[in-house]
Structure formats: structure tokens, C-alpha cells
Write a protein that holds these residues in place. Structure first.
Motif, PDB file in Angstrom:
ATOM      1  N   THR A   8      -4.534 -20.600 -16.107  1.00  0.00           N
ATOM      2  CA  THR A   8      -4.930 -19.290 -16.646  1.00  0.00           C
ATOM      3  C   THR A   8      -5.118 -18.255 -15.532  1.00  0.00           C
ATOM      4  OG1 THR A   8      -7.269 -19.904 -16.578  1.00  0.00           O
ATOM      5  CG2 THR A   8      -6.065 -20.347 -18.638  1.00  0.00           C
ATOM      6  N   GLN A   9      -4.772 -18.655 -14.333  1.00  0.00           N
ATOM      7  CA  GLN A   9      -4.971 -17.749 -13.195  1.00  0.00           C
ATOM      8  C   GLN A   9      -3.847 -16.719 -13.154  1.00  0.00           C
ATOM      9  OE1 GLN A   9      -5.882 -19.766  -9.579  1.00  0.00           O
ATOM     10  NE2 GLN A   9      -5.426 -17.979  -8.295  1.00  0.00           N
ATOM     11  N   LEU A  10      -4.246 -15.432 -13.125  1.00  0.00           N
ATOM     12  CA  LEU A  10      -3.249 -14.349 -13.090  1.00  0.00           C
ATOM     13  C   LEU A  10      -2.557 -14.299 -11.735  1.00  0.00           C
ATOM     14  CD1 LEU A  10      -5.202 -11.446 -14.860  1.00  0.00           C
ATOM     15  CD2 LEU A  10      -3.572 -13.071 -15.865  1.00  0.00           C
ATOM     16  N   PRO A  11      -1.290 -13.966 -11.753  1.00  0.00           N
ATOM     17  CA  PRO A  11      -0.591 -13.850 -10.474  1.00  0.00           C
ATOM     18  C   PRO A  11      -1.091 -12.629  -9.693  1.00  0.00           C
ATOM     19  CG  PRO A  11       0.822 -13.111 -12.253  1.00  0.00           C
ATOM     20  CD  PRO A  11      -0.414 -13.693 -12.897  1.00  0.00           C
ATOM     21  N   ILE A  12      -0.882 -12.711  -8.386  1.00  0.00           N
ATOM     22  CA  ILE A  12      -1.249 -11.576  -7.529  1.00  0.00           C
ATOM     23  C   ILE A  12      -0.172 -10.489  -7.656  1.00  0.00           C
ATOM     24  CG2 ILE A  12      -1.594 -10.831  -5.145  1.00  0.00           C
ATOM     25  CD1 ILE A  12      -2.555 -13.716  -4.565  1.00  0.00           C
ATOM     26  N   ASN A  13      -0.624  -9.238  -7.817  1.00  0.00           N
ATOM     27  CA  ASN A  13       0.327  -8.120  -7.934  1.00  0.00           C
ATOM     28  C   ASN A  13      -0.317  -6.893  -7.280  1.00  0.00           C
ATOM     29  OD1 ASN A  13       2.375  -6.380  -8.595  1.00  0.00           O
ATOM     30  ND2 ASN A  13       1.974  -6.359 -10.809  1.00  0.00           N
ATOM     31  N   ALA A  14       0.080  -6.593  -6.036  1.00  0.00           N
ATOM     32  CA  ALA A  14      -0.470  -5.441  -5.298  1.00  0.00           C
ATOM     33  C   ALA A  14       0.666  -4.459  -5.015  1.00  0.00           C
ATOM     34  CB  ALA A  14      -1.112  -5.906  -3.998  1.00  0.00           C
ATOM     35  N   GLY A  40       2.210 -12.948  -5.693  1.00  0.00           N
ATOM     36  CA  GLY A  40       1.980 -14.374  -5.424  1.00  0.00           C
ATOM     37  C   GLY A  40       1.318 -15.041  -6.620  1.00  0.00           C
ATOM     38  N   ASP A  41       1.378 -16.357  -6.624  1.00  0.00           N
ATOM     39  CA  ASP A  41       0.764 -17.082  -7.741  1.00  0.00           C
ATOM     40  C   ASP A  41       0.443 -18.510  -7.301  1.00  0.00           C
ATOM     41  OD1 ASP A  41       0.132 -17.006 -10.726  1.00  0.00           O
ATOM     42  OD2 ASP A  41       1.375 -18.804 -10.556  1.00  0.00           O
ATOM     43  N   ASN A  42      -0.583 -19.078  -7.912  1.00  0.00           N
ATOM     44  CA  ASN A  42      -0.987 -20.438  -7.559  1.00  0.00           C
ATOM     45  C   ASN A  42       0.060 -21.466  -7.953  1.00  0.00           C
ATOM     46  OD1 ASN A  42      -1.629 -19.734 -10.249  1.00  0.00           O
ATOM     47  ND2 ASN A  42      -3.020 -21.487 -10.442  1.00  0.00           N
ATOM     48  N   CYS A  43       0.836 -21.142  -8.976  1.00  0.00           N
ATOM     49  CA  CYS A  43       1.859 -22.074  -9.425  1.00  0.00           C
ATOM     50  C   CYS A  43       3.283 -21.583  -9.159  1.00  0.00           C
ATOM     51  CB  CYS A  43       1.706 -22.357 -10.927  1.00  0.00           C
ATOM     52  SG  CYS A  43       0.236 -23.344 -11.313  1.00  0.00           S
ATOM     53  N   GLY A  44       3.428 -20.277  -9.112  1.00  0.00           N
ATOM     54  CA  GLY A  44       4.753 -19.728  -8.846  1.00  0.00           C
ATOM     55  C   GLY A  44       5.060 -18.511  -9.703  1.00  0.00           C
ATOM     56  N   VAL A  45       5.744 -17.549  -9.072  1.00  0.00           N
ATOM     57  CA  VAL A  45       6.114 -16.312  -9.769  1.00  0.00           C
ATOM     58  C   VAL A  45       7.435 -16.529 -10.489  1.00  0.00           C
ATOM     59  CG1 VAL A  45       6.817 -13.916  -9.479  1.00  0.00           C
ATOM     60  CG2 VAL A  45       4.870 -14.818  -8.185  1.00  0.00           C
ATOM     61  N   ALA A  46       7.461 -16.126 -11.735  1.00  0.00           N
ATOM     62  CA  ALA A  46       8.692 -16.259 -12.519  1.00  0.00           C
ATOM     63  C   ALA A  46       9.521 -14.979 -12.461  1.00  0.00           C
ATOM     64  CB  ALA A  46       8.359 -16.607 -13.964  1.00  0.00           C
ATOM     65  N   THR A  47       8.888 -13.823 -12.727  1.00  0.00           N
ATOM     66  CA  THR A  47       9.640 -12.560 -12.751  1.00  0.00           C
ATOM     67  C   THR A  47       8.796 -11.401 -12.214  1.00  0.00           C
ATOM     68  OG1 THR A  47       8.928 -12.053 -15.005  1.00  0.00           O
ATOM     69  CG2 THR A  47      11.034 -13.236 -14.751  1.00  0.00           C
ATOM     70  N   ILE A  48       9.531 -10.424 -11.663  1.00  0.00           N
ATOM     71  CA  ILE A  48       8.925  -9.144 -11.266  1.00  0.00           C
ATOM     72  C   ILE A  48       9.787  -8.043 -11.894  1.00  0.00           C
ATOM     73  CG2 ILE A  48       8.301  -7.600  -9.369  1.00  0.00           C
ATOM     74  CD1 ILE A  48       8.164 -10.092  -7.578  1.00  0.00           C
ATOM     75  N   ILE A  49       9.170  -7.197 -12.690  1.00  0.00           N
ATOM     76  CA  ILE A  49       9.928  -6.159 -13.396  1.00  0.00           C
ATOM     77  C   ILE A  49       9.202  -4.818 -13.266  1.00  0.00           C
ATOM     78  CG2 ILE A  49      10.772  -5.381 -15.655  1.00  0.00           C
ATOM     79  CD1 ILE A  49      11.048  -8.273 -16.480  1.00  0.00           C
ATOM     80  N   ASN A  50       9.990  -3.745 -13.079  1.00  0.00           N
ATOM     81  CA  ASN A  50       9.386  -2.393 -13.048  1.00  0.00           C
ATOM     82  C   ASN A  50       9.809  -1.616 -14.288  1.00  0.00           C
ATOM     83  OD1 ASN A  50      11.569  -0.167 -12.356  1.00  0.00           O
ATOM     84  ND2 ASN A  50      12.119  -1.988 -11.133  1.00  0.00           N
ATOM     85  N   SER A  51       8.988  -0.626 -14.624  1.00  0.00           N
ATOM     86  CA  SER A  51       9.222   0.127 -15.852  1.00  0.00           C
ATOM     87  C   SER A  51      10.308   1.197 -15.710  1.00  0.00           C
ATOM     88  CB  SER A  51       7.916   0.810 -16.301  1.00  0.00           C
ATOM     89  OG  SER A  51       7.454   1.702 -15.284  1.00  0.00           O
ATOM     90  N   THR A  72       5.224  -5.222 -13.258  1.00  0.00           N
ATOM     91  CA  THR A  72       4.645  -6.375 -13.982  1.00  0.00           C
ATOM     92  C   THR A  72       5.184  -7.664 -13.367  1.00  0.00           C
ATOM     93  OG1 THR A  72       4.509  -5.128 -16.045  1.00  0.00           O
ATOM     94  CG2 THR A  72       4.410  -7.538 -16.204  1.00  0.00           C
ATOM     95  N   VAL A  73       4.262  -8.505 -12.927  1.00  0.00           N
ATOM     96  CA  VAL A  73       4.644  -9.812 -12.375  1.00  0.00           C
ATOM     97  C   VAL A  73       4.150 -10.904 -13.342  1.00  0.00           C
ATOM     98  CG1 VAL A  73       2.554  -9.899 -10.951  1.00  0.00           C
ATOM     99  CG2 VAL A  73       4.512 -11.344 -10.376  1.00  0.00           C
ATOM    100  N   THR A  74       5.021 -11.849 -13.624  1.00  0.00           N
ATOM    101  CA  THR A  74       4.702 -12.942 -14.555  1.00  0.00           C
ATOM    102  C   THR A  74       4.903 -14.273 -13.842  1.00  0.00           C
ATOM    103  OG1 THR A  74       5.475 -11.599 -16.403  1.00  0.00           O
ATOM    104  CG2 THR A  74       5.240 -13.979 -16.800  1.00  0.00           C
ATOM    105  N   ASP A  75       3.914 -15.165 -13.984  1.00  0.00           N
ATOM    106  CA  ASP A  75       4.053 -16.461 -13.302  1.00  0.00           C
ATOM    107  C   ASP A  75       4.787 -17.449 -14.212  1.00  0.00           C
ATOM    108  OD1 ASP A  75       2.232 -17.487 -15.134  1.00  0.00           O
ATOM    109  OD2 ASP A  75       0.557 -17.541 -13.709  1.00  0.00           O
ATOM    110  N   VAL A  76       4.964 -18.635 -13.695  1.00  0.00           N
ATOM    111  CA  VAL A  76       5.760 -19.636 -14.406  1.00  0.00           C
ATOM    112  C   VAL A  76       5.094 -20.129 -15.693  1.00  0.00           C
ATOM    113  CG1 VAL A  76       6.974 -20.428 -12.357  1.00  0.00           C
ATOM    114  CG2 VAL A  76       4.788 -21.479 -12.971  1.00  0.00           C
ATOM    115  N   HIS A  77       3.810 -19.803 -15.835  1.00  0.00           N
ATOM    116  CA  HIS A  77       3.106 -20.220 -17.049  1.00  0.00           C
ATOM    117  C   HIS A  77       2.820 -19.061 -17.989  1.00  0.00           C
ATOM    118  CE1 HIS A  77       2.025 -23.651 -14.258  1.00  0.00           C
ATOM    119  NE2 HIS A  77       2.713 -24.236 -15.266  1.00  0.00           N
ATOM    120  N   GLY A  78       3.474 -17.946 -17.722  1.00  0.00           N
ATOM    121  CA  GLY A  78       3.362 -16.816 -18.641  1.00  0.00           C
ATOM    122  C   GLY A  78       2.226 -15.861 -18.387  1.00  0.00           C
ATOM    123  N   ASN A  79       1.435 -16.115 -17.370  1.00  0.00           N
ATOM    124  CA  ASN A  79       0.370 -15.175 -17.019  1.00  0.00           C
ATOM    125  C   ASN A  79       0.983 -13.962 -16.313  1.00  0.00           C
ATOM    126  OD1 ASN A  79      -1.925 -16.960 -17.810  1.00  0.00           O
ATOM    127  ND2 ASN A  79      -1.125 -18.224 -16.126  1.00  0.00           N
TER     128      ASN A  79
END
Length: 294
Positions: A8-14, A40-51, A72-79
Motif C-alpha cells: 500500500t506504499q505510494l511510489p515516490i514522485n517529486a 521510485g517505489d519499494n516494489c517497482g515503478v510501472a508507469t510514468i505519465i504526464n497530462s 502521475t507515477v504508478t507502481d507495479v501494484h497499482g499505487n
């Protein structure tokens, strides 16, 4: 036994710092290389998308103004997590203005001005022109009544982002109209008693001009008043008028002084007879004639 570990940990997005860039020359936009966010993410970043373009790279052509880019950054678990970056493109390019050539015109007959249709300058801008105005009447049309002389019209163009440019145009009105002058009627006077002259109060001519009279002179005494002592005979007085712009006109007036006084014989001898018979009276006769204009 099933052991489930939930991420449930949100990915890092700065987001990178906001970016400011000047528009490309002649364009109302700019090609911007946009720095992506730090992720960054504890498990892994899946996607990075800009508007802005819905990709992982927001670099693109941005319009003048401020564009808000949501990353918007989304990790491998959908966070997922979001940050915002602003891309500002400024318009510092002055608009273009080209004044029409100077305009010259003759004053309207009987007036010290002319109605001029002033040609408007051409203008343009990379983003768009907001207004065109002139210093003569503060509008986009400088046409109007212009006085004799040279009027400098300053044109100002302002673009939609407040940048301005100016140019100057001269409106030249010339006064080619001669002043008007009408001499008074000729004057006739009788010589004063005992004199071969007469003092005459000369009536000045009637004058006028569309812009204004500068000087009135006469040929008799060089002033604006021709009154004075006139000799017996006919004296032609030439009047000249000059307006404030150097145009001149003339008229002529004749002052006639007549001699209506009978001659007087002053006797030289006791008997009142002047002899000129060659017997010695020539000298006295000559003296008498000299004294009486003979």
C-alpha cells in the motif's frame, strides 16, 4: 495457510522545478525540453505519465503562457501519486510596425488647415496585435483637420502580451494661398495755402489672410501708414501685404495733389513794374523769379 503481503506504499514522485522559457523568434510558442520527475517505489515503478501528452516525456511545443503539467507515477501494484510542474513560455518579442511615408497637402482654400486622410501603418506580431493608436487623436485612425505646418504623428502598436513598438509619420500642410488686399480709392487733395504740398491722411487698404497677416507696407514711407506730406502731382503708392508664411500680394493707390493757388506778383519797384528790357533790371527779375519758383 496463505500468507498475503499487500503493498500500500505510494511510489515516490517529486516533480522537477517549474520551467520558464522565452518563445521562439517569430512564434507564439517554444520547444521545451521538460525535465521529468524524480520517481521510485519499494516494489517497482510501472508507469510514468504526464497530462500534456500522456507519455513519459513531456518535452514538446508549449504555447505562450503557463501550462500546468500533472505527472502521475504508478507502481507495479497499482499505487499512484501525482505532482504538478508548471511550464511558462513568455512573449518578449516586440510587435512590428511600419509607418506609411510622410504625407504633404495644401491647406483648404480660405482655411489655415487641411482635412487629411492619414494612411494607417502596417503592423503584426508573433502572437497577435491588441491595439494600434496614434498620438494625434488617440485612436486607430489619425485622419482629421491638420494645421498648416508639420505635425509629427507617433503610431504605437501593442501586442496581446503588452509589448509595444512605435514609428513616426509627418503630416505636412503648406499654405500656398496669397493674402487678400484691396486698396482704398485714389485720393485727390488741394495743396495747402502757400505750399506746394499737402498733408494727406491716406486710407489703408483692406487686408486679410487664411492664416494671418504678418506685415503691411507701402512704397511711400515703408511703413503700414502712408499718411504724410505729398507733393503737387500724382504719387503712386504701392501697398504690399505679407502673410505669416511668406506669401505676398500688392495693390496700387494714387494720391493726387493739385495746385489751385494763383501766383502772387511782389513788386520790386515803387511803381510795381518789373522791367526786363535790358536796362539794368535783369538781376532783380532773376531774384524775383527764384523766390517764386520761376
Amino acid at each position: 495457510q496463505t500468507i498475503s503481503v499487500i503493498d500500500t506504499q505510494l511510489p515516490i514522485n517529486a516533480c522537477a522545478p517549474d520551467q520558464i522559457q522565452i518563445s521562439d523568434v517569430g512564434q507564439c510558442n517554444a520547444d521545451v525540453e521538460v525535465a521529468g520527475p524524480l520517481t521510485g517505489d519499494n516494489c517497482g515503478v510501472a508507469t510514468i505519465i504526464n497530462s500534456f501528452n500522456n507519455t513519459a516525456d513531456a518535452s514538446s511545443n508549449y504555447p505562450v503562457g503557463t501550462t500546468m503539467v500533472f505527472w502521475t507515477v504508478t507502481d507495479v501494484h497499482g499505487n499512484s501519486s501525482t505532482c504538478v510542474q508548471s511550464i511558462t513560455v513568455t512573449d518578449s518579442e516586440n510587435p512590428v510596425i511600419n509607418c506609411i511615408a510622410d504625407q504633404s497637402q495644401t491647406a483648404t482654400e480660405g482655411e489655415c488647415f487641411a482635412v487629411v486622410t492619414v494612411l494607417t501603418p502596417s503592423s503584426g506580431d508573433n502572437c497577435g496585435v491588441a491595439s494600434v493608436s496614434n498620438s494625434y487623436n488617440g485612436t486607430a485612425d489619425a485622419s482629421g483637420n491638420y494645421p498648416v505646418g508639420t505635425t509629427t504623428v507617433i503610431w504605437t502598436v501593442t501586442d496581446i502580451h503588452g509589448n509595444t513598438s512605435t514609428c513616426a509619420q509627418l503630416i505636412i500642410i503648406t499654405d500656398d494661398e496669397d493674402p487678400s488686399i484691396t486698396c482704398a480709392p485714389d485720393q485727390v487733395h488741394v495743396a495747402e495755402q502757400g505750399a506746394c504740398t499737402a498733408y494727406v491722411n491716406v486710407v489703408a487698404p483692406l487686408t486679410g489672410d487664411n492664416c494671418g497677416v504678418a506685415a503691411l507696407t507701402n512704397s511711400f514711407n515703408g511703413t503700414s501708414n502712408a499718411s504724410g506730406n505729398y507733393p503737387v502731382g500724382m504719387t503712386a503708392v504701392l501697398w504690399a501685404i505679407t502673410d505669416i508664411h511668406g506669401n505676398t500680394s500688392t495693390c496700387a493707390q494714387v494720391i493726387t495733389v493739385t495746385d489751385a493757388e494763383a501766383p502772387v506778383l511782389s513788386p520790386l519797384a515803387a511803381n510795381g513794374i518789373v522791367e526786363c528790357d535790358g536796362a539794368g533790371n535783369l538781376e532783380e527779375l532773376a531774384s524775383w523769379l527764384s523766390a517764386h519758383g520761376g
